[in-house]
Scaffold this motif. Structure first.
Motif, PDB file in Angstrom:
ATOM      1  N   PRO A   5       0.761  -7.681   0.251  1.00  0.00           N
ATOM      2  CA  PRO A   5       2.045  -6.616   0.775  1.00  0.00           C
ATOM      3  C   PRO A   5       1.155  -5.489   1.018  1.00  0.00           C
ATOM      4  O   PRO A   5       1.743  -4.689   2.096  1.00  0.00           O
ATOM      5  N   GLU A   6       0.285  -4.986   0.493  1.00  0.00           N
ATOM      6  CA  GLU A   6      -0.661  -3.619   0.536  1.00  0.00           C
ATOM      7  C   GLU A   6      -1.246  -3.662   2.170  1.00  0.00           C
ATOM      8  O   GLU A   6      -1.221  -2.812   2.977  1.00  0.00           O
ATOM      9  N   ALA A   7      -2.048  -4.941   2.309  1.00  0.00           N
ATOM     10  CA  ALA A   7      -2.611  -5.106   3.378  1.00  0.00           C
ATOM     11  C   ALA A   7      -1.588  -5.305   4.715  1.00  0.00           C
ATOM     12  O   ALA A   7      -1.994  -4.665   5.640  1.00  0.00           O
ATOM     13  N   GLU A   8      -0.591  -5.743   4.491  1.00  0.00           N
ATOM     14  CA  GLU A   8       0.431  -5.904   5.384  1.00  0.00           C
ATOM     15  C   GLU A   8       1.099  -4.560   5.732  1.00  0.00           C
ATOM     16  O   GLU A   8       1.196  -4.191   7.158  1.00  0.00           O
ATOM     17  N   THR A   9       1.238  -3.680   4.805  1.00  0.00           N
ATOM     18  CA  THR A   9       1.668  -2.462   5.062  1.00  0.00           C
ATOM     19  C   THR A   9       0.927  -1.563   6.038  1.00  0.00           C
ATOM     20  O   THR A   9       1.210  -0.992   6.880  1.00  0.00           O
ATOM     21  N   ILE A  10      -0.441  -1.693   5.428  1.00  0.00           N
ATOM     22  CA  ILE A  10      -1.589  -0.824   6.491  1.00  0.00           C
ATOM     23  C   ILE A  10      -1.772  -1.151   7.677  1.00  0.00           C
ATOM     24  O   ILE A  10      -1.794  -0.643   8.559  1.00  0.00           O
ATOM     25  N   CYS A  11      -1.674  -2.688   7.849  1.00  0.00           N
ATOM     26  CA  CYS A  11      -1.713  -3.542   9.177  1.00  0.00           C
ATOM     27  C   CYS A  11      -0.744  -2.849  10.128  1.00  0.00           C
ATOM     28  O   CYS A  11      -0.804  -2.446  11.199  1.00  0.00           O
ATOM     29  N   ARG A  12       0.335  -2.885   9.641  1.00  0.00           N
ATOM     30  CA  ARG A  12       1.911  -2.442  10.284  1.00  0.00           C
ATOM     31  C   ARG A  12       1.752  -0.775  10.489  1.00  0.00           C
ATOM     32  O   ARG A  12       2.097  -0.567  11.780  1.00  0.00           O
ATOM     33  N   GLN A  13       1.123  -0.268   9.554  1.00  0.00           N
ATOM     34  CA  GLN A  13       1.070   1.345   9.783  1.00  0.00           C
ATOM     35  C   GLN A  13       0.121   1.698  10.836  1.00  0.00           C
ATOM     36  O   GLN A  13       0.298   2.622  11.568  1.00  0.00           O
ATOM     37  N   LEU A  14      -0.987   1.013  10.748  1.00  0.00           N
ATOM     38  CA  LEU A  14      -2.066   1.377  11.650  1.00  0.00           C
ATOM     39  C   LEU A  14      -2.008   0.753  13.077  1.00  0.00           C
ATOM     40  O   LEU A  14      -2.435   1.406  14.028  1.00  0.00           O
ATOM     41  N   SER A  15      -1.138  -0.140  13.271  1.00  0.00           N
ATOM     42  CA  SER A  15      -0.978  -0.863  14.542  1.00  0.00           C
ATOM     43  C   SER A  15      -0.674   0.274  15.708  1.00  0.00           C
ATOM     44  O   SER A  15      -1.295   0.484  16.562  1.00  0.00           O
ATOM     45  N   PRO A  16       0.479   0.915  15.430  1.00  0.00           N
ATOM     46  CA  PRO A  16       0.766   1.893  16.564  1.00  0.00           C
ATOM     47  C   PRO A  16      -0.031   3.240  16.640  1.00  0.00           C
ATOM     48  O   PRO A  16      -0.163   3.536  17.854  1.00  0.00           O
ATOM     49  N   LEU A  17      -0.982   3.271  15.614  1.00  0.00           N
ATOM     50  CA  LEU A  17      -2.066   4.217  15.759  1.00  0.00           C
ATOM     51  C   LEU A  17      -3.129   3.870  16.293  1.00  0.00           C
ATOM     52  O   LEU A  17      -4.136   4.839  16.738  1.00  0.00           O
TER      53      LEU A  17
END
Ligand SMILES: [Zn+2]
Length: 276
Positions: A5-17
């Motif tokens: 869940p932590e890796a998925e969160t970072i992935c989702r947050q970093l994608s648009p950036l």
């Protein structure tokens, strides 16, 4: 330690950036400092000038897919964080990799405890990368079914809480979510994996999906022993029901939560009343 869940969160947050931006500079502080030594020159050459096409996650790892069929695989280890920050913002000695992005920001990998790993791979067949070749299915994929899990648990004497953390059985779970999934399913983590009933295995699979989806919705867990931060520097909002709650009352029945020590010193947390 960051889990799925932590890796998925970072992935989702970093994608648009990051997606669509070109890497214009590569600054590697000390190539030998991390657990997986990297060939610095090759690493710089492989990254510089490439545009980030998309982000993926496999298990607990975050993968930046780059144009020209290269992938940057980041495993966060115990204390790794990934953030996009303005290039002028000061860094410290724990920032091991800085990727200058078109437009002025930097993608920074910081890891004080140095258990993280960085690898640059050729090709986009993630499943074939050496770090993932032995991995089992993703727990949120259609492949993770009760019949699959039953087949993998069959005949095994190992504790179910331990088997759930075996990346070759199912990818992405560690000690936080193995405990939480067993609690949700009503199964003691110390039970021999091969002795679970069909019904219990069905409950474990359903609990896995529920717990992980809730934890992703809450941007992961920052436990007492963890320094996990999401890509915006915030702690995770998921509140474990049993993990690290030794002697505290169970949220369902009020009995004190127990901790059983494993041979490697890790503990499994569980409720003697709610888990059979
Ligand atoms: Zn209970």
């Amino acid at each position: 330690m960051p889990e799925l869940p932590e890796a998925e969160t970072i992935c989702r947050q970093l994608s648009p950036l990051t997606v669509g931006r070109r890497i214009i500079s590569v600054s590697l502080r000390e190539p030998r400092i991390l657990r997986c030594p990297i060939d610095a020159a090759k690493f710089r050459r492989g990254l510089k000038g490439r545009r980030i096409s998309r982000l993926l996650r496999r298990g607990k790892a975050i993968i930046f897919v780059l144009e020209g069929a290269r992938c940057l695989v980041v495993r966060l280890g115990m204390s790794g964080t990934l953030k996009v920050e303005p290039a002028e913002l000061t860094t410290d000695k724990h920032v091991h990799l800085r990727l200058g992005l078109e437009g002025g920001d930097e993608l920074r990998f910081r890891d004080p405890r140095k258990f993280g790993c960085l690898a640059l791979r050729t090709g986009t067949e993630v499943e074939a990368f050496p770090e993932f070749s032995h991995y089992g299915p993703e727990p949120l994929s259609a492949a993770f079914t009760p019949s699959y899990l039953a087949q993998r648990l069959k005949g095994r004497r190992a504790k179910v809480g331990v088997v759930l953390m075996d990346q070759s059985v199912v990818a992405g779970l560690g000690k936080i979510y193995a405990d939480e999934i067993c609690f949700r399913a009503g199964v003691r983590p110390g039970r021999a994996a091969g002795r679970l009933t069909k019904k219990e295995i069905e409950k474990l699979v359903a609990a896995t999906r529920e717990v992980l989806e809730e934890a992703i919705g809450d941007r992961g867990t920052t436990a007492e022993d963890s320094v996990y931060q999401d890509a915006y520097g915030l702690s995770g909002g998921f509140r474990p029901a049993v993990y690290q709650r030794t002697d505290q009352p169970c949220i369902r029945c009020g009995q004190p939560i127990r901790r059983t020590r494993l041979t490697d010193g890790r503990g499994m947390h569980w409720c003697p009343e709610c888990q059979k």
